[in-house]
Design an enzyme around this catalytic site. Sequence first.
Site, short mmCIF file in Angstrom:
data_model
loop_
_atom_site.label_atom_id
_atom_site.label_comp_id
_atom_site.label_asym_id
_atom_site.label_seq_id
_atom_site.Cartn_x
_atom_site.Cartn_y
_atom_site.Cartn_z
N GLY A 108 -20.00 6.14 -15.40
CA GLY A 108 -19.62 5.02 -16.07
C GLY A 108 -21.35 4.04 -15.97
N CYS A 135 -11.11 -0.11 -18.73
CA CYS A 135 -11.56 -0.92 -18.29
C CYS A 135 -10.97 -2.68 -18.25
CB CYS A 135 -13.55 -1.98 -18.35
SG CYS A 135 -14.41 -0.35 -18.38
N GLY A 175 -6.18 14.19 -9.63
CA GLY A 175 -6.31 15.34 -8.70
C GLY A 175 -5.09 16.57 -9.21
N GLY A 186 -7.31 15.76 -16.22
CA GLY A 186 -6.57 15.20 -15.10
C GLY A 186 -6.06 16.33 -14.60
N GLY A 187 -6.88 16.61 -13.68
CA GLY A 187 -5.96 17.78 -12.23
C GLY A 187 -6.13 18.87 -12.01
N GLY A 211 -12.06 16.83 -12.66
CA GLY A 211 -12.80 15.49 -11.66
C GLY A 211 -13.03 15.59 -10.50
#
Lengths: 300, 255
Positions: free
Chosen positions: A45, A128, A215, A241-242, A263
């Site tokens: 970001g 954020c 994770g 996501g994982g 990720g």
Amino acid sequence: MNTEVKIAGVSFKNPVTVASGTFGSGMEYSEFVDLNRLGAVTTKGVSNVPWTGNDTPRVCEVYGGMLNAIGLQNPGIEVFKNRDIPFLNKFDTKIIVNVCGKTVEDYLEVVEKLADEPVDMLEINVSCPNVKEGAIAFGQNADALFNITNQIKKIAKQPVVMKLSPNVTRISEMAIAAESAGADAISLINTITGMKIDINRRTFALANKTGGMSGPAIKPVAVRMVYECANAVKIPIIGMGGISNYEDAIEFIMAGATMVSVGAANFVNPNTTIEVIEGIENFMREKNVSDINDLRGCVR
Amino acid sequence: MKISETGKVVSQKEITKGIFDLVISTKIAELSKPGQFVMVYPKDGTTILPRPISIAEVTSGAIRLVYRVVGKGTNEFSGLKAGDAVRLLGSVGNGFPLEKAVGKRAVLMGGGIGVPPILELSKELLASSKIAVLGYRDNDLFLKEDFDKYIEVKVATEGGSAGTRGNVLDVLRAEHIECDVIYACGPMPMLRAIKKYAEEKNIEAFISLEERMACGVGACLGCVVKTKEKDHHSNVNNARICTEGPVFDAREVEI
């Protein structure tokens, strides 16, 4: 065999990218990964001015995953434009720039500064806190999400992907808010807010107390949310996501994702992205799937 | 230069309670410099992150890791046996600046599990004189015999059961050791004291820092230290311990 996918008119050679913040701007991992093979690189970001981030410890491990509270440390848009974009442009891959901010104006400033840059898409981190509105994240209120999406879309020159927070009651409402405000795509999930306590030191494992969980342990939650959003909106989804291997990636695609992001698994094995790409190709060969687009949303 | 590869365990033994001595055959040996470390990947999928472990010694084609078991990851590593495969990434970090000791009187300080990272430095450092000062909790002086082969060694123990009673700086005072440059690795209170000592004496100190890490390659920004000046990479007053470090000029970091 076709692995090419399209989002808002942008073609990606394969559906695999990386989750923002886990891959820097590609430079660090380029020692281990041929960036030319990725569908896209999604950058860390970037904000209008440099951000220092949180105190340390910023990361800790939890069962089957990790928590992070980096605090979006980044060098700011000027350094990013002068250093990171030219670096990524040397590779035959697409560039998705992740944008963060503390106010709507912050986001707009970054989006505007990227308007003439050679990047392919913008991903907007709406997890954020909105400092002008009680520090609730933009992505945790459908009206705030609609508003920021709408304003960004008015000035953005590249397609806009809104990255949804899973820390909401109904994620499909957020997907609908983004779509109705004109988002070109959505990506999900961002990390799930968590906490770890160090019982020996009687304190929090992270200086920030809470952190975002990622994770393998979060994958079932992410697959469910991608599925719900795919049923709620027509715009494409980047699922994450994982994801640790090709099987995980194909689950997301079958749940309705057009692209997938690796990720935390980059930390577990720097070569994960390449293994996922090759694994998807092998799966398609074995199962006689001629076009990756035929797998998308095949479970209903 | 860093590579990601699977090494092969040559040997492992517990050298003292909870501290293990692991030798791994790997190409990383040829790439490593004193003060660098490797990321060691657990096999258990619930333990996802690699563990940063300093390289104590380099022999032909192999690295020696001397580490303390502190949790799930290191506990798993303690079960590795000769012939086992182990995934590694390395060598990581900048290492100690050897050139800063040329023509100078150097003191190399290690405290606790910060003792192993200065072993290879003790071998390779070329200085006009060099002394290792090792700080231990008690008279269990692990690795001291290894240091004795390469360097003059002074010891400090908390209770005074061996060497000087107190910490590594107490040794300098008690033995009237003067030096021009310090290289150090150890717990944060020790490094803070060394930073202060070096500033008072107006000498250089290079300290090796530790922090929770995730990626080990400079991408995640998990392991930062606050810096006095703006860091060239981050464009803020934070440097990555895994990339700009782990060794820093003590004057340049806020610890």
